[in-house]
Design a protein around this motif. Structure first.
Motif, PDB file in Angstrom:
ATOM      1  N   ASN A   1     -12.727   1.517  12.644  1.00 32.80           N
ATOM      2  CA  ASN A   1     -12.842   2.928  12.686  1.00 32.80           C
ATOM      3  C   ASN A   1     -11.765   3.553  11.757  1.00 32.80           C
ATOM      4  OD1 ASN A   1     -15.250   4.325  14.064  1.00 32.80           O
ATOM      5  ND2 ASN A   1     -13.729   3.170  15.378  1.00 32.80           N
ATOM      6  N   THR A   2     -10.876   2.013  10.684  1.00 31.91           N
ATOM      7  CA  THR A   2     -10.303   2.377   9.556  1.00 31.91           C
ATOM      8  C   THR A   2      -9.857   3.285   8.565  1.00 31.91           C
ATOM      9  OG1 THR A   2     -10.477   0.381   8.670  1.00 31.91           O
ATOM     10  CG2 THR A   2      -8.574   0.297  10.368  1.00 31.91           C
ATOM     11  N   GLU A   3     -11.513   2.844   8.180  1.00 31.23           N
ATOM     12  CA  GLU A   3     -12.084   4.554   7.076  1.00 31.23           C
ATOM     13  C   GLU A   3     -11.594   5.360   7.684  1.00 31.23           C
ATOM     14  OE1 GLU A   3     -12.921   3.129   4.042  1.00 31.23           O
ATOM     15  OE2 GLU A   3     -13.234   1.464   3.825  1.00 31.23           O
ATOM     16  N   ASN A   4     -12.141   5.790   8.845  1.00 33.11           N
ATOM     17  CA  ASN A   4     -12.495   7.027   9.289  1.00 33.11           C
ATOM     18  C   ASN A   4     -11.085   7.402   9.116  1.00 33.11           C
ATOM     19  OD1 ASN A   4     -15.359   7.780   8.745  1.00 33.11           O
ATOM     20  ND2 ASN A   4     -15.265   6.668  10.791  1.00 33.11           N
ATOM     21  N   ILE A   5      -9.910   7.424  10.222  1.00 37.91           N
ATOM     22  CA  ILE A   5      -8.693   7.751  10.305  1.00 37.91           C
ATOM     23  C   ILE A   5      -7.925   7.776   9.353  1.00 37.91           C
ATOM     24  CG2 ILE A   5      -6.867   6.715  11.216  1.00 37.91           C
ATOM     25  CD1 ILE A   5      -8.454   5.017  13.577  1.00 37.91           C
TER      26      ILE A   5
ATOM     27  N   LEU B   1      -6.400   6.103  -3.580  1.00 40.44           N
ATOM     28  CA  LEU B   1      -7.086   4.265  -2.962  1.00 40.44           C
ATOM     29  C   LEU B   1      -6.278   3.591  -2.603  1.00 40.44           C
ATOM     30  CD1 LEU B   1      -9.832   3.369  -6.195  1.00 40.44           C
ATOM     31  CD2 LEU B   1     -10.162   4.182  -3.393  1.00 40.44           C
ATOM     32  N   GLU B   2      -4.516   3.760  -3.134  1.00 42.77           N
ATOM     33  CA  GLU B   2      -4.258   2.963  -2.443  1.00 42.77           C
ATOM     34  C   GLU B   2      -3.470   2.722  -2.096  1.00 42.77           C
ATOM     35  OE1 GLU B   2       1.079   1.370  -4.509  1.00 42.77           O
ATOM     36  OE2 GLU B   2      -0.226   2.212  -6.091  1.00 42.77           O
ATOM     37  N   VAL B   3      -2.809   4.396  -1.402  1.00 41.53           N
ATOM     38  CA  VAL B   3      -2.451   4.907  -0.017  1.00 41.53           C
ATOM     39  C   VAL B   3      -3.276   4.404   0.989  1.00 41.53           C
ATOM     40  CG1 VAL B   3      -2.032   6.511   1.098  1.00 41.53           C
ATOM     41  CG2 VAL B   3      -1.337   6.748  -0.657  1.00 41.53           C
ATOM     42  N   ALA B   4      -4.760   4.601   0.715  1.00 42.30           N
ATOM     43  CA  ALA B   4      -5.803   3.926   1.344  1.00 42.30           C
ATOM     44  C   ALA B   4      -5.362   2.107   2.131  1.00 42.30           C
ATOM     45  CB  ALA B   4      -7.425   4.304   1.082  1.00 42.30           C
ATOM     46  N   GLN B   5      -5.952   2.038   0.578  1.00 44.36           N
ATOM     47  CA  GLN B   5      -5.827   0.459   1.208  1.00 44.36           C
ATOM     48  C   GLN B   5      -4.193  -0.261   2.040  1.00 44.36           C
ATOM     49  OE1 GLN B   5      -7.995  -2.037   0.229  1.00 44.36           O
ATOM     50  NE2 GLN B   5      -6.614  -3.354   1.412  1.00 44.36           N
ATOM     51  N   ILE B   6      -3.020  -0.017   1.646  1.00 49.89           N
ATOM     52  CA  ILE B   6      -2.103  -0.067   2.546  1.00 49.89           C
ATOM     53  C   ILE B   6      -2.188   0.586   3.993  1.00 49.89           C
ATOM     54  CG2 ILE B   6       0.725   0.295   2.198  1.00 49.89           C
ATOM     55  CD1 ILE B   6       0.368   1.054  -0.589  1.00 49.89           C
ATOM     56  N   ALA B   7      -2.498   1.745   3.642  1.00 51.41           N
ATOM     57  CA  ALA B   7      -3.052   1.775   4.996  1.00 51.41           C
ATOM     58  C   ALA B   7      -3.390   1.190   6.766  1.00 51.41           C
ATOM     59  CB  ALA B   7      -2.892   3.255   5.278  1.00 51.41           C
ATOM     60  N   LYS B   8      -4.813   1.117   5.930  1.00 49.03           N
ATOM     61  CA  LYS B   8      -6.214   0.341   6.850  1.00 49.03           C
ATOM     62  C   LYS B   8      -4.911  -1.027   7.283  1.00 49.03           C
ATOM     63  CE  LYS B   8      -8.731   0.779   3.323  1.00 49.03           C
ATOM     64  NZ  LYS B   8     -11.242   0.757   2.148  1.00 49.03           N
ATOM     65  N   THR B   9      -4.900  -1.778   5.888  1.00 49.30           N
ATOM     66  CA  THR B   9      -4.435  -2.811   5.971  1.00 49.30           C
ATOM     67  C   THR B   9      -3.373  -2.810   7.117  1.00 49.30           C
ATOM     68  OG1 THR B   9      -4.194  -3.729   4.398  1.00 49.30           O
ATOM     69  CG2 THR B   9      -2.687  -4.974   5.888  1.00 49.30           C
TER      70      THR B   9
ATOM     71  N   ILE C   1      -2.810  -5.027  11.176  1.00 44.77           N
ATOM     72  CA  ILE C   1      -1.471  -5.565  11.896  1.00 44.77           C
ATOM     73  C   ILE C   1      -0.459  -4.676  12.727  1.00 44.77           C
ATOM     74  CG2 ILE C   1       0.115  -6.813  10.742  1.00 44.77           C
ATOM     75  CD1 ILE C   1      -1.136  -7.043   8.042  1.00 44.77           C
ATOM     76  N   TYR C   2      -0.148  -3.381  12.468  1.00 40.63           N
ATOM     77  CA  TYR C   2       0.480  -1.923  13.326  1.00 40.63           C
ATOM     78  C   TYR C   2       0.097  -2.374  14.417  1.00 40.63           C
ATOM     79  CZ  TYR C   2       4.263   0.717  14.412  1.00 40.63           C
ATOM     80  OH  TYR C   2       5.529   1.448  14.054  1.00 40.63           O
ATOM     81  N   PHE C   3      -0.759  -2.326  14.894  1.00 43.82           N
ATOM     82  CA  PHE C   3      -1.769  -2.120  16.289  1.00 43.82           C
ATOM     83  C   PHE C   3      -1.777  -3.262  16.978  1.00 43.82           C
ATOM     84  CE2 PHE C   3      -2.597   2.176  14.616  1.00 43.82           C
ATOM     85  CZ  PHE C   3      -2.120   2.482  15.566  1.00 43.82           C
ATOM     86  N   LEU C   4      -1.939  -4.342  16.744  1.00 40.97           N
ATOM     87  CA  LEU C   4      -1.501  -5.770  17.613  1.00 40.97           C
ATOM     88  C   LEU C   4      -0.455  -5.314  18.033  1.00 40.97           C
ATOM     89  CD1 LEU C   4      -2.075  -8.649  14.755  1.00 40.97           C
ATOM     90  CD2 LEU C   4      -4.349  -7.358  16.750  1.00 40.97           C
ATOM     91  N   GLY C   5       0.373  -4.933  18.036  1.00 43.33           N
ATOM     92  CA  GLY C   5       1.589  -4.811  18.534  1.00 43.33           C
ATOM     93  C   GLY C   5       1.860  -4.123  19.846  1.00 43.33           C
TER      94      GLY C   5
ATOM     95  N   THR D   1       3.515  -6.451   4.133  1.00 44.40           N
ATOM     96  CA  THR D   1       2.870  -7.309   5.529  1.00 44.40           C
ATOM     97  C   THR D   1       4.077  -6.925   6.175  1.00 44.40           C
ATOM     98  OG1 THR D   1       0.862  -8.341   3.694  1.00 44.40           O
ATOM     99  CG2 THR D   1       1.606  -9.066   5.993  1.00 44.40           C
ATOM    100  N   GLY D   2       4.830  -8.062   5.557  1.00 45.01           N
ATOM    101  CA  GLY D   2       6.207  -8.021   6.473  1.00 45.01           C
ATOM    102  C   GLY D   2       6.692  -7.263   7.360  1.00 45.01           C
ATOM    103  N   VAL D   3       6.326  -5.555   6.399  1.00 44.27           N
ATOM    104  CA  VAL D   3       6.918  -4.692   7.224  1.00 44.27           C
ATOM    105  C   VAL D   3       6.353  -4.254   8.622  1.00 44.27           C
ATOM    106  CG1 VAL D   3       7.051  -1.739   6.724  1.00 44.27           C
ATOM    107  CG2 VAL D   3       8.138  -3.449   4.921  1.00 44.27           C
ATOM    108  N   TRP D   4       5.029  -4.553   7.871  1.00 43.92           N
ATOM    109  CA  TRP D   4       3.240  -4.259   9.894  1.00 43.92           C
ATOM    110  C   TRP D   4       4.277  -5.166  10.424  1.00 43.92           C
ATOM    111  CZ3 TRP D   4       2.806   0.188   8.039  1.00 43.92           C
ATOM    112  CH2 TRP D   4       2.576   0.830   7.235  1.00 43.92           C
ATOM    113  N   LEU D   5       4.265  -6.537   9.672  1.00 45.29           N
ATOM    114  CA  LEU D   5       4.243  -7.566  11.052  1.00 45.29           C
ATOM    115  C   LEU D   5       5.779  -7.253  11.601  1.00 45.29           C
ATOM    116  CD1 LEU D   5       3.261 -10.970   9.373  1.00 45.29           C
ATOM    117  CD2 LEU D   5       2.341 -10.571  11.121  1.00 45.29           C
ATOM    118  N   ALA D   6       6.714  -5.889  11.617  1.00 44.63           N
ATOM    119  CA  ALA D   6       8.261  -6.719  12.338  1.00 44.63           C
ATOM    120  C   ALA D   6       7.982  -5.990  13.296  1.00 44.63           C
ATOM    121  CB  ALA D   6       8.782  -6.051  11.403  1.00 44.63           C
ATOM    122  N   PHE D   7       7.168  -4.731  13.543  1.00 42.02           N
ATOM    123  CA  PHE D   7       6.226  -4.129  14.845  1.00 42.02           C
ATOM    124  C   PHE D   7       6.364  -4.550  16.307  1.00 42.02           C
ATOM    125  CE2 PHE D   7       4.017  -1.727  17.507  1.00 42.02           C
ATOM    126  CZ  PHE D   7       4.242  -1.033  18.222  1.00 42.02           C
TER     127      PHE D   7
END
Length: 202
Positions: free
Chosen positions: A90-94, A104-112, A116-120, A169-175
């Motif tokens: 549900n990334t699109e809706n969120i 579009l740029e905000v959407a793309q960065i946030a979706k990625t 990744i982030y929520f794997l933590g 990608t590294g920022v999201w992976l850090a968590f």
């Protein structure tokens, strides 16, 4: 813990501002706001088991302690799975809820970032619950180490290092990697504690 949260938030914002500017910070705001809800759920589980753990420990009833922890950790992993798959599909809706301008740029960065982030969360739930467990069983130092490691000591260097290598990608992976590393430390601490308890019984 509260001070650590502020340090992490400032660090993430400064790193993302350097990498992606204001749009990147806006994207992180979306991820961070959703993540706050998830962390609150795990904190609720941890606080819910605290009196049960304290009572079981006080009565030297290790069967109760084992059952409580088993149920808490299974619940945590189950909820982490539900949260992750709910976010993943549900990334699109969120993102649309927070990105009213349709950038579009905000959407793309946030979706990625969300994916990744929520794997933590699979590891964060364990760490939060075990920190409360250790605190409730008179292992305050161990609980403090877990809290401060995931809250500041490990995640700040991790985000600085990974962002310089993998950018956003590294920022999201850090968590994710911080929570994973702390969970390993947590498992080691718990095994040492169980060994001590076993020796004291003998």
């Amino acid at each position: 813990t509260e001070v650590s949260s502020a340090v992490v938030l400032i660090t993430f914002n400064l790193v993302i501002l350097r990498l992606k500017g204001n749009l990147g910070v806006a994207s992180y705001g979306i991820v961070a706001n959703i993540a706050l809800v998830g962390v609150s759920i795990f904190t609720g589980i941890a606080q819910g088991i605290q009196p049960l753990v304290s009572k079981g420990y006080g009565m030297n009833n290790y069967i109760v302690l084992k059952k409580v922890m088993k149920y808490a950790l299974i619940t945590s992993l189950g909820l982490a799975s539900l949260i992750y798959f709910a976010v993943f599909y549900n990334t699109e809706n969120i993102v649309r809820i927070f990105n009213s301008e349709g950038n579009l740029e905000v959407a793309q960065i946030a979706k990625t970032g969300l994916k990744i982030y929520f794997l933590g969360f699979f590891f964060a739930g364990i760490n939060i619950i075990m920190a409360i467990y250790l605190s409730a069983t008179e292992s305050v130092k161990d609980a403090f180490i877990i809290s401060i490691a995931r809250g500041c000591i490990m995640i700040v260097p991790m985000v600085l290092l990974l962002s310089s290598i993998f950018k956003m990608t590294g920022v999201w992976l850090a968590f994710v990697l911080t929570e994973f590393a702390v969970s390993i430390v947590t498992i080691v601490m718990t095994k040492i504690k169980k060994k001590r308890q076993h020796n004291s019984i003998i």
